[in-house]
Design a protein around this motif. Structure first.
Motif, PDB file in Angstrom:
ATOM      1  N   ASP A 101      -3.193 -20.761  35.519  1.00 48.45           N
ATOM      2  CA  ASP A 101      -4.111 -19.881  34.807  1.00 48.45           C
ATOM      3  C   ASP A 101      -5.439 -19.773  35.548  1.00 48.45           C
ATOM      4  O   ASP A 101      -5.998 -18.673  35.691  1.00 48.45           O
ATOM      5  N   LEU A 102      -5.951 -20.889  36.040  1.00 48.03           N
ATOM      6  CA  LEU A 102      -7.198 -20.884  36.806  1.00 48.03           C
ATOM      7  C   LEU A 102      -7.063 -20.048  38.079  1.00 48.03           C
ATOM      8  O   LEU A 102      -7.961 -19.286  38.440  1.00 48.03           O
ATOM      9  N   ILE A 103      -5.916 -20.193  38.757  1.00 52.39           N
ATOM     10  CA  ILE A 103      -5.682 -19.441  39.991  1.00 52.39           C
ATOM     11  C   ILE A 103      -5.528 -17.952  39.687  1.00 52.39           C
ATOM     12  O   ILE A 103      -6.073 -17.099  40.392  1.00 52.39           O
ATOM     13  N   ALA A 104      -4.784 -17.641  38.614  1.00 54.42           N
ATOM     14  CA  ALA A 104      -4.585 -16.233  38.237  1.00 54.42           C
ATOM     15  C   ALA A 104      -5.904 -15.563  37.863  1.00 54.42           C
ATOM     16  O   ALA A 104      -6.102 -14.374  38.152  1.00 54.42           O
ATOM     17  N   LYS A 105      -6.817 -16.302  37.244  1.00 53.31           N
ATOM     18  CA  LYS A 105      -8.119 -15.742  36.879  1.00 53.31           C
ATOM     19  C   LYS A 105      -9.034 -15.596  38.096  1.00 53.31           C
ATOM     20  O   LYS A 105     -10.082 -14.952  38.000  1.00 53.31           O
ATOM     21  N   GLY A 106      -8.669 -16.205  39.210  1.00 49.96           N
ATOM     22  CA  GLY A 106      -9.493 -16.123  40.409  1.00 49.96           C
ATOM     23  C   GLY A 106     -10.635 -17.121  40.432  1.00 49.96           C
ATOM     24  O   GLY A 106     -11.521 -17.039  41.292  1.00 49.96           O
ATOM     25  N   TYR A 107     -10.619 -18.095  39.506  1.00 48.02           N
ATOM     26  CA  TYR A 107     -11.693 -19.078  39.445  1.00 48.02           C
ATOM     27  C   TYR A 107     -11.584 -20.094  40.574  1.00 48.02           C
ATOM     28  O   TYR A 107     -12.587 -20.671  41.002  1.00 48.02           O
ATOM     29  N   THR A 108     -10.368 -20.360  41.012  1.00 47.84           N
ATOM     30  CA  THR A 108     -10.123 -21.253  42.131  1.00 47.84           C
ATOM     31  C   THR A 108      -8.859 -20.788  42.834  1.00 47.84           C
ATOM     32  O   THR A 108      -8.273 -19.765  42.477  1.00 47.84           O
ATOM     33  N   SER A 109      -8.425 -21.534  43.837  1.00 48.18           N
ATOM     34  CA  SER A 109      -7.185 -21.230  44.555  1.00 48.18           C
ATOM     35  C   SER A 109      -6.532 -22.556  44.916  1.00 48.18           C
ATOM     36  O   SER A 109      -7.164 -23.613  44.863  1.00 48.18           O
TER      37      SER A 109
END
Length: 207
Positions: A101-109
């Motif tokens: 979810d964090l990766i999909a939101k672009g908050y991290t990778s």
């Protein structure tokens, strides 16, 4: 700093809550270094509290993710039972859902995402390291039980295993636990994230 509430959807459709802690000036408009902390076991609630040493990571511009995985005690008996014994894999699927979810939101990778946890959370970190190495840049299992099967030779470990992971005398439970015992999941030639294992010499739970 600011604290923000989010929900991820786990593999079985269950909504899993988590919080992000960051400086107000740390932007979420592009991927940032991030650190997830989790536990998810033994009916122990992962309460909110001062970050301690992790505050230095937030002060340096990182984002800290505080998770509430099934198996913990944050939301009552059903939440605990939903990540316990035959449902233990749910705890780990909840963790992966939060990371995705964090990766999909672009908050991290995945090349900026780290994971840590202690004791039961140390095992969780080892499981994540071996089941989903693609998600993490670095993993720090703290005081983990990395060989869940081998540790059953110790009476203390047998008792705690029976409480939350499975019955050491049930062959079916042994086979199930082998699917998330990190030592048994390591594969020669597979690429894993950078790893730092912190172990306690006098703690029979951690080996």
């Amino acid at each position: 700093a600011v604290v923000e509430d989010y929900w991820a959807v786990s593999k079985d459709g269950t909504k899993i809550p988590y919080q992000i802690v960051r400086l107000e000036r740390t932007s979420l408009e592009s991927p940032q270094p991030a650190l997830i902390y989790g536990y998810g076991g033994f009916n122990v609630p992962l309460d909110t509290k001062f970050l301690g040493p992790i505050a230095a990571f937030v002060a340096a511009g990182g984002i800290y993710i505080h998770t509430h995985l099934r198996g913990g005690g944050e939301f009552g008996r059903d939440w605990w039972q939903g990540g316990r014994l035959k449902n233990k894999q749910n705890s780990y699927d909840d963790l992966y859902a939060i990371a995705e979810d964090l990766i999909a939101k672009g908050y991290t990778s995945s090349d900026k995402l780290a994971l840590t946890g202690r004791s039961c959370g140390g095992l969780m970190s080892g499981v994540a390291l071996t089941q989903r190495p693609d998600l993490w840049k670095a993993v720090i299992p703290q005081f983990p039980r990395m060989d869940l099967i081998g540790s059953l030779n110790d009476p203390y470990a047998r008792r705690s295993t029976k409480h939350d992971y499975g019955d050491p005398d049930d062959p079916d439970d042994i086979q199930r636990m082998a699917t998330f015992s990190p030592y048994q999941l390591i594969e020669d030639g597979r690429e894993y994230p950078a790893t730092l294992v912190i172990a306690g010499d006098l703690d029979p739970r951690c080996r």
